[in-house]
Write a protein that holds these residues in place. Structure first.
Motif, short mmCIF file in Angstrom:
data_model
loop_
_atom_site.label_atom_id
_atom_site.label_comp_id
_atom_site.label_asym_id
_atom_site.label_seq_id
_atom_site.Cartn_x
_atom_site.Cartn_y
_atom_site.Cartn_z
N SER A 28 81.49 24.00 54.11
CA SER A 28 82.90 24.09 53.75
C SER A 28 83.54 25.34 54.36
O SER A 28 84.59 25.26 55.00
CB SER A 28 83.05 24.11 52.22
N ASN A 29 82.90 26.47 54.17
CA ASN A 29 83.44 27.73 54.69
C ASN A 29 83.57 27.69 56.21
O ASN A 29 84.57 28.14 56.78
CB ASN A 29 82.54 28.88 54.26
N TYR A 57 86.66 25.39 57.17
CA TYR A 57 87.92 26.09 56.92
C TYR A 57 88.13 27.21 57.94
O TYR A 57 89.24 27.42 58.44
CB TYR A 57 87.93 26.68 55.51
N LYS A 83 91.22 27.61 61.20
CA LYS A 83 92.17 28.70 61.43
C LYS A 83 92.44 28.92 62.92
O LYS A 83 93.46 29.51 63.28
CB LYS A 83 91.65 29.99 60.78
N THR A 114 94.74 22.97 57.13
CA THR A 114 94.40 24.11 56.28
C THR A 114 94.39 25.43 57.03
O THR A 114 93.80 26.41 56.55
CB THR A 114 93.02 23.90 55.61
N TRP A 131 95.31 28.18 54.82
CA TRP A 131 94.73 28.20 53.49
C TRP A 131 93.66 29.28 53.39
O TRP A 131 93.07 29.69 54.39
CB TRP A 131 94.09 26.85 53.15
N MET A 148 89.91 30.34 52.15
CA MET A 148 88.59 29.90 51.72
C MET A 148 87.57 30.89 52.27
O MET A 148 87.69 31.34 53.42
CB MET A 148 88.27 28.50 52.25
N SER A 168 86.35 22.32 47.01
CA SER A 168 86.01 22.91 48.31
C SER A 168 85.12 22.01 49.16
O SER A 168 85.01 22.21 50.37
CB SER A 168 85.31 24.26 48.11
N GLY A 223 87.64 22.05 62.89
CA GLY A 223 87.83 22.18 61.45
C GLY A 223 87.41 20.94 60.70
O GLY A 223 87.26 20.95 59.48
N GLY A 232 88.82 20.78 57.23
CA GLY A 232 89.72 21.82 57.71
C GLY A 232 90.93 21.29 58.46
O GLY A 232 92.06 21.72 58.22
#
Length: 415
Positions: free
Chosen positions: A186-187, A190, A194, A201, A204, A206, A229, A356, A360
């Motif tokens: 998940s991390n 996310y 970016k 996201t 967002w 995280m 998440s 992502g 993401g």
């Protein structure tokens, strides 16, 4: 058989809410197709001329617009986008979250057979037209609705929560290690988002700590072990791909154009419990998903060692976890090793979801297969911008429909 080339394409900004903007499906499609044509180096006038010669067709992937916006007959709907589509053969293809992969498959086959020289593939979904509970019920149609969807709030988080349970049980995994691996997935997704200016996201928050804080007010549980998440997004969006024959490329392009090198398509039992019964004699939790990958390797003459990056169907972190061994990156049951060693990260040796992913970038259901395919093209052709990887000779995608029921795999690379 003819070769299939990828001329280009585009996606809409998955952060947008088209209903709040006061825009409808035609506005969505006009924007996506116009941008896709510009990237591919073709025009609406080109489509009109090709249509006069019966050399072009359109293929639309969408899951369930009949429920989200009360609209069917989606192939013909392109005629409302631009008069260039008048007379162009066009139809809609559906396979839940793999709908636009079916459209891509159909388009590829029409080019391979020599029927057409150009194929326009459009995948889309408008999902932010209903509340979350209604949306969850609509998505339940991608499962066996009478047994797995009707009367169940948010059925898919529960189904992929069951997949997490089955992964722990089948491979006798240490639970905390497994859950930390899902949080790292998940991390990662996310964080990758970016870099992507079209990702839902990208703004967002995280981090790993937040992803590990399941069962809290800021990260509530949604299905078994899985929390918010661990989930992909409810997304509005479209993605467009333009495919072409070798003849068309030689006639019109003097640059290197990426090519479709292989594909796989397999269907597993519809009911989740039957999938789990079916895997009892396999080392893979999702053997038909693995077989689709193997089929793509066999058709392309490539192996996992030749694939530089992957886009996969992380509708939930548990589905990306299972994909790691399906791709052949690790043995089944050892997926956590690739995650802990950072093999699947942006700077790792086998990056997964540099875009992502669905978590993401976003998951407009009918567009996700086309969006993944677009990201293969963008990476291979050096057009991925801030999320461009260093080595991208070959990329593989896995798109699944339902609870890994329909499985589609494509490989795109440089010729």
């Amino acid at each position: 058989m003819e070769k299939v080339y990828v001329l280009g394409g585009a996606q809409t900004d998955f952060e947008r809410n088209w209903t709040k903007e006061g825009k409808n499906v035609i506005a969505l499609l006009k924007e996506a197709i116009t941008d896709g044509f510009e990237d591919a180096g073709i025009s609406f006038e080109d489509i009109q001329q090709l249509n006069k010669e019966n050399r072009v067709a359109s293929f639309v992937g969408n899951f369930i617009a009949e429920e989200y916006i009360k609209q069917g007959h989606l192939g013909a709907l392109l005629t409302e986008v631009h008069p260039a589509f008048y007379g162009v053969p066009s139809a809609r293809y559906e396979a839940a979250c793999a709908s636009s992969s079916v459209a891509l498959d159909a388009a590829s086959n029409k080019i391979k057979s020599g029927d057409y020289d150009v194929a326009v593939v459009v995948g889309w979904e408008l999902m932010k037209t209903v509340d979350s509970k209604t949306g969850g019920d609509i998505l339940g149609r991608a499962a066996y609705y009478e047994k797995e969807g009707r009367g169940i709030d948010f059925p898919f988080p529960k189904l992929f929560g069951k997949l997490a349970d089955e992964l722990v049980n089948k491979y006798q995994l240490e639970e905390q290690r497994f859950m930390d691996s899902l949080a790292m997935i998940s991390n990662k997704n996310y964080s990758n988002a970016k870099r992507n200016s079209m990702a839902q996201t990208r703004n967002w928050f995280m981090n790993l700590t937040q992803a590990q804080m399941r069962g809290t007010d800021t990260n509530p549980l949604v299905g078994g072990r899985l929390a918010v998440s661990d989930c992909s997004q409810v997304t509005d969006g479209a993605a467009v791909i333009v495919l072409a024959s070798e003849k068309f490329v030689k006639e019109n392009y003097d640059k290197k154009v990426p090519i479709v090198k292989g594909y796989g398509h397999r269907v597993a039992p519809m009911l989740f419990e039957n999938k789990m019964m079916d895997n009892s004699n396999s080392s893979y939790i999702l053997p038909w998903t693995r077989q689709a990958v193997v089929d793509a390797y066999n058709r392309s003459g490539l192996t996992v060692d030749d694939i530089d990056f992957f886009e996969t169907h992380d509708c939930f972190t548990s589905s990306e976890y299972a994909a790691i061994s399906s791709f052949g990156i690790t043995e089944p049951g050892r997926e956590f090793e690739a995650i802990e060693q950072g093999i699947n990260t942006f700077d790792g040796s086998k990056p997964i979801n540099p875009s992502g992913g669905l978590i993401g970038c976003g998951h407009p259901v009918g567009a996700s297969g086309a969006r993944m395919f677009l990201d293969l093209y963008k990476q291979v052709s050096g057009k991925a911008g801030d999320y461009q990887l260093k080595k991208t000779d070959n990329g593989m995608m896995l798109n699944i429909g339902g609870s890994a029921t329909t499985n589609y795999v494509f490989i795109v690379g440089n010729e």
